[in-house]
Motif scaffolding. Structure first.
Motif, PDB file in Angstrom:
ATOM      1  N   ALA A 158       9.638  23.069  26.181  1.00 48.00           N
ATOM      2  CA  ALA A 158       8.730  23.292  26.303  1.00 48.00           C
ATOM      3  C   ALA A 158       7.925  22.782  27.044  1.00 48.00           C
ATOM      4  O   ALA A 158       6.852  23.095  28.493  1.00 48.00           O
ATOM      5  N   ALA A 159       7.547  21.262  27.616  1.00 44.54           N
ATOM      6  CA  ALA A 159       7.260  20.125  28.122  1.00 44.54           C
ATOM      7  C   ALA A 159       7.315  20.538  29.927  1.00 44.54           C
ATOM      8  O   ALA A 159       7.023  20.733  30.772  1.00 44.54           O
ATOM      9  N   GLY A 160       8.890  20.757  29.405  1.00 46.91           N
ATOM     10  CA  GLY A 160       9.183  20.722  30.888  1.00 46.91           C
ATOM     11  C   GLY A 160       9.448  22.717  31.513  1.00 46.91           C
ATOM     12  O   GLY A 160       9.466  22.937  32.874  1.00 46.91           O
ATOM     13  N   ILE A 161       8.328  23.111  31.390  1.00 49.15           N
ATOM     14  CA  ILE A 161       8.455  24.372  31.448  1.00 49.15           C
ATOM     15  C   ILE A 161       6.635  24.321  32.354  1.00 49.15           C
ATOM     16  O   ILE A 161       6.569  24.790  33.376  1.00 49.15           O
ATOM     17  N   ALA A 162       6.051  23.791  31.463  1.00 50.09           N
ATOM     18  CA  ALA A 162       4.774  23.378  32.347  1.00 50.09           C
ATOM     19  C   ALA A 162       4.976  22.273  33.580  1.00 50.09           C
ATOM     20  O   ALA A 162       3.952  22.488  34.007  1.00 50.09           O
ATOM     21  N   GLY A 163       6.070  21.563  33.211  1.00 47.49           N
ATOM     22  CA  GLY A 163       5.641  20.864  34.140  1.00 47.49           C
ATOM     23  C   GLY A 163       6.190  21.003  35.268  1.00 47.49           C
ATOM     24  O   GLY A 163       5.201  20.646  36.731  1.00 47.49           O
ATOM     25  N   PRO A 164       7.621  21.492  35.870  1.00 45.76           N
ATOM     26  CA  PRO A 164       7.881  22.286  36.701  1.00 45.76           C
ATOM     27  C   PRO A 164       6.341  22.685  37.522  1.00 45.76           C
ATOM     28  O   PRO A 164       6.415  23.224  38.892  1.00 45.76           O
ATOM     29  N   ILE A 276       9.990  28.707  34.229  1.00 46.33           N
ATOM     30  CA  ILE A 276      10.795  30.277  33.573  1.00 46.33           C
ATOM     31  C   ILE A 276      11.781  30.190  32.719  1.00 46.33           C
ATOM     32  O   ILE A 276      11.771  30.908  32.221  1.00 46.33           O
ATOM     33  N   ALA A 277      12.760  29.711  34.363  1.00 45.03           N
ATOM     34  CA  ALA A 277      13.924  29.870  33.057  1.00 45.03           C
ATOM     35  C   ALA A 277      14.567  28.066  32.186  1.00 45.03           C
ATOM     36  O   ALA A 277      15.173  28.493  31.411  1.00 45.03           O
ATOM     37  N   GLY A 278      13.350  27.926  32.619  1.00 44.67           N
ATOM     38  CA  GLY A 278      12.998  26.352  31.957  1.00 44.67           C
ATOM     39  C   GLY A 278      12.992  26.604  29.758  1.00 44.67           C
ATOM     40  O   GLY A 278      12.931  26.150  29.282  1.00 44.67           O
ATOM     41  N   LEU A 279      12.909  28.628  29.813  1.00 42.14           N
ATOM     42  CA  LEU A 279      12.425  29.209  28.695  1.00 42.14           C
ATOM     43  C   LEU A 279      14.109  29.144  28.007  1.00 42.14           C
ATOM     44  O   LEU A 279      14.387  29.191  26.902  1.00 42.14           O
TER      45      LEU A 279
END
Length: 421
Positions: A158-164, A276-279
């Protein structure tokens, strides 16, 4: 059989009510959010200055070599020194190393510095990651390790989604060095959180035997290698992952190059697409524990690898952004299920006194193929095209999943006593 760390008949509390686990969970979520900035910003720094996907792959490869070298002694450090202190020192060192990049860039592009900072940071990161794996084992009961790993990876994702997403926007507005500065700051936040955590003792092994006398790094590493070799499932799993890492280590660079070069997308768009892909990582992380409970280990790991391979190959067959994004999400979901299952198994079957060295040996062996694979795949992307690389890598990963069916990796419950050594 009573789970380690628990009492038979005792009520099971939700992990979010376990203080030390929650603090660790939150601290590492901040750290991963910052890492996501570097995940996008560093390749873009190289691409903006050099315009070369091969340079991106070379930097990834050099950093990977440093990580492998660090793996030679990481396990020995983790098994002998205070884990909380190691986590703090690693994060402080990364505050300094990543902070050097935006400072130096104020005088102009310094690509050479990336070839110093990134390998050093990856070496430190290897020590941190080995420590992290052993830390989870001391924070939760053995029978809840997969659940804990799933929760950790879900929020990291989830953090990785906001991060990129934010990294792409920050890079587009303020430059890639600003995104790297955010990464450096995130490690400082992680330090504060880790200082509040209490880890279990590690002066003696769980069976009461004293920790053996200190030996040289090679002998320490070999202690972990011997355990991997003697375990009927970890042995073939390590070999199979060595081939998988070779085929997948450089795919992030290839994907970014695909979006920028072949599809002509902006930095901000690349960040949005990766977010989005990180979802998929969130979905896979939350599914890992229930999937393993339902399908058991062998089917979970092999099935996830096979489906992920098909998704990877599908990226090479499509030029449509929404389709590619969905396939990337599917691949990341499968990678999460397989990765969490693999790591949880290793945590469950390894004695605590050896866990650092076994983790270090495991990662050192199978990651050793990554730098060569990253350099080769990114070179091939520049020479023949990113789509062709995804097709090749997807086909190779599918073959590895099929090969796993012929090994003890297919076993349903290798964590049970009859399968341990």
């Amino acid at each position: 059989m009573t789970p380690a760390g628990g009492t038979e008949g005792a009520p099971v509390r939700p992990l979010w009510r376990e203080r030390d686990f929650v603090v660790f969970w939150g601290a590492q979520t901040f750290s991963v959010a910052g890492d996501s900035f570097a995940y996008v910003a560093v390749p873009l720094l190289v691409l903006h200055v050099t315009g070369s996907v091969a340079q991106m792959g070379l930097l990834t490869g050099v950093a990977g070599v440093a990580s492998i070298v660090a793996g030679l002694f990481a396990g020995a450090l983790v098994d002998r020194f205070d884990r909380r202190a190691l986590l703090i020192y690693c994060d402080l060192a990364r505050v300094v190393s990543y902070g050097l990049i935006p400072l130096a860039w104020t005088f102009g592009p310094q690509v050479w510095l990336l070839y110093v900072v990134l390998p050093v940071s990856e070496a430190i990161g290897m020590v941190f990651q080995v420590t992290y794996v052993t830390a989870v084992r001391t924070l939760v009961r053995d029978d809840r390790v997969t659940e804990a790993n799933g929760l950790l990876y879900a929020t990291y994702a989830a953090a990785g989604i906001a991060g990129p997403l934010l990294a792409g926007l920050v890079t587009e507005r303020f430059g890639a060095t600003a995104a790297v500065a955010v990464n450096a700051a995130s490690f400082a936040v992680s330090v504060v959180g880790i200082r509040l955590i209490r880890f279990g003792g590690q002066a003696t092994a769980p069976d009461g035997q004293a920790v053996p006398a200190r030996q040289g790094p090679w002998r320490e590493l070999l202690a972990g290698v011997r355990f991997l070799w003697r375990h009927p499932v970890l042995r073939p799993l390590t070999v199979l992952l060595s081939f998988l890492v070779f085929l997948t280590y450089g795919l992030t660079d290839v994907l970014i190059y695909f979006f920028k070069h072949d599809l002509g997308r902006s930095d901000g768009e690349v960040g949005v697409i990766l977010a989005i892909a990180g979802l998929g990582t969130i979905a896979g992380s939350l599914l890992a524990a229930p999937v393993r409970r339902r399908l058991w280990f062998g089917a979970s790991w092999i099935g996830a690898q096979a489906v992920g391979a098909l998704a990877m190959a599908g990226i090479g067959l499509s030029g449509d952004i929404p389709v590619i994004t969905a396939l990337a999400a599917a691949y990341l979901a499968c990678a999460s299920v397989a990765g969490i299952s693999s790591m949880s198994l290793r945590q469950q079957v390894t004695p605590d006194r050896l866990l650092g060295r076994v983790t270090s040996a495991f990662w050192t062996i199978h990651n050793s193929t990554g730098p060569v694979g990253a350099a080769l795949l990114t070179w091939m992307a520049g020479r023949y095209g990113a789509a062709e690389v995804f097709l090749l890598a997807g086909g190779g990963c599918l073959l590895i999943a099929v090969a796993a069916l012929l090994t003890p990796v297919r076993r349903a419950a290798p964590e049970q006593p009859e399968h341990t050594v």
